[in-house]
Structures are given as structure tokens and as C-alpha cells.
Scaffold this active site. Structure first.
Site, PDB file in Angstrom:
ATOM      1  N   ASP A 171     -43.364  12.352   3.315  1.00 20.00           N
ATOM      2  CA  ASP A 171     -43.343  11.554   2.096  1.00 20.00           C
ATOM      3  C   ASP A 171     -41.817  10.156   2.768  1.00 20.00           C
ATOM      4  O   ASP A 171     -41.923  10.642   3.549  1.00 20.00           O
ATOM      5  CB  ASP A 171     -42.086  12.287   1.511  1.00 20.00           C
ATOM      6  CG  ASP A 171     -42.835  13.966   0.057  1.00 20.00           C
ATOM      7  OD1 ASP A 171     -44.584  13.519   0.417  1.00 20.00           O
ATOM      8  OD2 ASP A 171     -41.980  15.036   0.174  1.00 20.00           O
TER       9      ASP A 171
HETATM   10  N1  URA Z   1     -43.193  18.832   2.698  1.00 20.27           N
HETATM   11  C1  URA Z   1     -42.360  17.714   1.328  1.00 20.27           C
HETATM   12  O1  URA Z   1     -42.699  18.295   0.383  1.00 20.27           O
HETATM   13  N2  URA Z   1     -42.595  16.538   1.775  1.00 20.27           N
HETATM   14  C2  URA Z   1     -42.906  16.325   3.263  1.00 20.27           C
HETATM   15  O2  URA Z   1     -42.909  15.070   4.160  1.00 20.27           O
HETATM   16  C3  URA Z   1     -42.993  17.294   4.566  1.00 20.27           C
HETATM   17  C4  URA Z   1     -43.670  18.755   3.701  1.00 20.27           C
END
Ligand code: URA
Length: 250
Positions: A121
Site C-alpha cells: 500500500d
Molecule cells: N497488508 C496490508 O494491509 N498492506 C500492505 O501494504 C501489505 C500487506
């Protein structure tokens, strides 16, 4: 002299898996039949990555150079395998009109050929792998491969010791209609933990913590399989993976 081609020798090629057969490539190049191609190969006229090959059924992928009588049949794309320490705010995408992407961090003439083997993310930092080798990235992202990914997590609320069992037993995700694989949660502080996942579902870490009544306020991926971010590998840095790191996904 006839040279036998040793596996992986003489090139940075990492995926010598099934692909186009050599006789087919030669036949296409010369607009000839397969048996004519077979004769050219048997007569030691064909080199793969500079080495004479006489087996018509040798697999050829796009990373190999192929020559017939010294003339180029296929140039051979350079295989790239890169790791990046993604800073918070940078997108796990190859292009974006607004935000900086992980590709923007890389200074390489062939960076346009790269794709991402497992996104993070925008608000998550840490290890992202990029490659132009689809077979290699599949070994990392394929759910069946169960490659461990380790995350450092900080939460808004204290982490209950009960969470360890919940993460191990898994959660049902209605949207995908799946049950998450056993995940190892190691509580390292009142509001911090290290979490090992063996799959990569959408917002998985955040959704798992939400299910135990908590909220992720910091998320950082420190490793994927045997590939780990070193302490001196700062946010925004990138490098080519070593042969040992590539081979760890075989
Ligand atoms: N899980 C999440 O919630 N975000 C990420 O970026 C990676 C794994």
C-alpha cells in the site's frame, strides 16, 4: 569442438523453463521446415548464449541470445531482478500521473520492462521486488508457493496475546471467500509485532488487525523469502539481486 551448455552458464538468465523449442525458432527465422532446422542445429551451426547446442528440443526463452552461422536470430533480453526499499508515500505501480512510483526510484535504462512481484500500500514501507521475468515473479506471488513475507507492525491499541491464536487459526475474508493461511504473530511490544504471512491478500495485514479490534498505524515489510532489507539499505535505495537471492526462489 562441440560444447555442452551447462545449466545457467554464461548468462544472467534465471529462468530456463519450458519455452519455444530451438528447432521451431530456427525454422521460423529461416522460413524453413522443422527438419531443415534440425539439420542446421545438428551440424553445430547454432549457439545459445554463445555456446554451440545440438539438441533441437532445447527450450529457448526471451532472455537467451541465439545465433545461426554467427548471425543473430534473437538478441536476448536482459533479465532484471531488482529490490527496492519503498518509502511511505510512493506507489507500488509502474506509472502514475500524480504520485511517485517505485519505478521512479530506479535508475536503469530498461526499467520500463519491469513489473512488481507483490505490491505494498502507499502508506506501507519496505521491500518490493521488481523484475521483467514473469516466471520468476510467479514463484513469489503464486499462493501455492507460500513464500513467507515478514512485516513489522505498529498498532493504535495494545495487542492482546489472544491475537496470536486468531492469526494462527486464520480469518474468513467474505469478499474473496477465502480463509487466510496460518500467520505467525510475534508480539514485540505493547503496540508492536512482527507478522509472517504466507500469502498476499488485498490489505491483508490491516484487515487481520481490524478483525481483532485493532488498527495498523505503521506497516513495514522487512523480508520476502530469504531476501531481507539490510539495516543500511535506506528508503528509496534499490539494487540488483544477487544470484544466490535469485536462486533462493527456485
Ligand atoms: N497488508 C496490508 O494491509 N498492506 C500492505 O501494504 C501489505 C500487506
Amino acid at each position: 569442438m562441440i560444447l555442452r551448455r551447462a545449466p545457467f552458464a554464461g548468462s544472467a538468465v534465471s529462468s530456463i523453463l519450458s519455452g519455444l523449442k530451438l528447432d521451431r525458432l530456427i525454422a521460423k527465422h529461416r522460413s524453413a521446415g522443422r527438419s531443415a532446422a534440425h539439420r542446421m542445429i545438428a551440424a553445430s551451426r547454432v549457439r545459445l548464449d554463445g555456446v554451440i547446442v545440438r539438441d533441437s528440443k532445447t527450450d529457448v526463452d526471451r532472455f537467451m541470445s541465439v545465433e545461426l552461422d554467427g548471425e543473430t536470430v534473437q538478441q536476448g533480453t536482459r533479465a532484471l531482478h531488482i529490490m527496492v526499499n519503498k518509502p511511505v508515500g510512493v506507489l507500488s505501480a509502474t506509472a502514475d500521473a500524480v504520485h511517485r512510483t517505485v519505478i521512479d526510484l530506479i535508475d536503469h535504462p530498461d526499467k520500463a520492462t519491469l513489473h512488481i512481484a507483490g505490491r505494498l500500500d502507499r502508506g506501507t514501507s519496505g521491500l518490493v521486488l521488481l523484475t521483467n521475468d514473469g516466471r520468476w515473479s510467479k514463484r513469489i506471488t503464486d499462493p501455492g508457493a507460500k513464500v513467507p513475507k515478514v512485516y513489522q507492525v505498529e498498532t493504535s491499541e495494545p495487542i492482546s496475546p489472544d491475537a496470536v491464536g486468531h492469526f494462527l487459526r486464520g480469518f474468513h475474508f467474505q469478499t474473496e471467500n477465502i480463509h487466510t493461511l496460518p500467520a505467525q504473530l510475534e508480539i514485540t511490544g505493547e503496540r508492536s509485532a512482527r507478522l509472517t504471512l504466507h500469502e498476499g491478500r488485498y490489505h491483508q495485514v490491516k484487515r487481520m488487525f481490524h478483525r481483532v479490534g485493532n488498527r495498523v498505524v505503521m506497516l513495514h515489510r522487512e523480508s520476502i523469502g530469504c531476501i531481507t532489507l539490510a539495516a543500511d539499505f535506506t528508503p528509496g535505495q534499490w539494487r540488483d539481486l544477487s544470484q544466490a537471492e535469485l536462486d533462493s526462489f527456485r
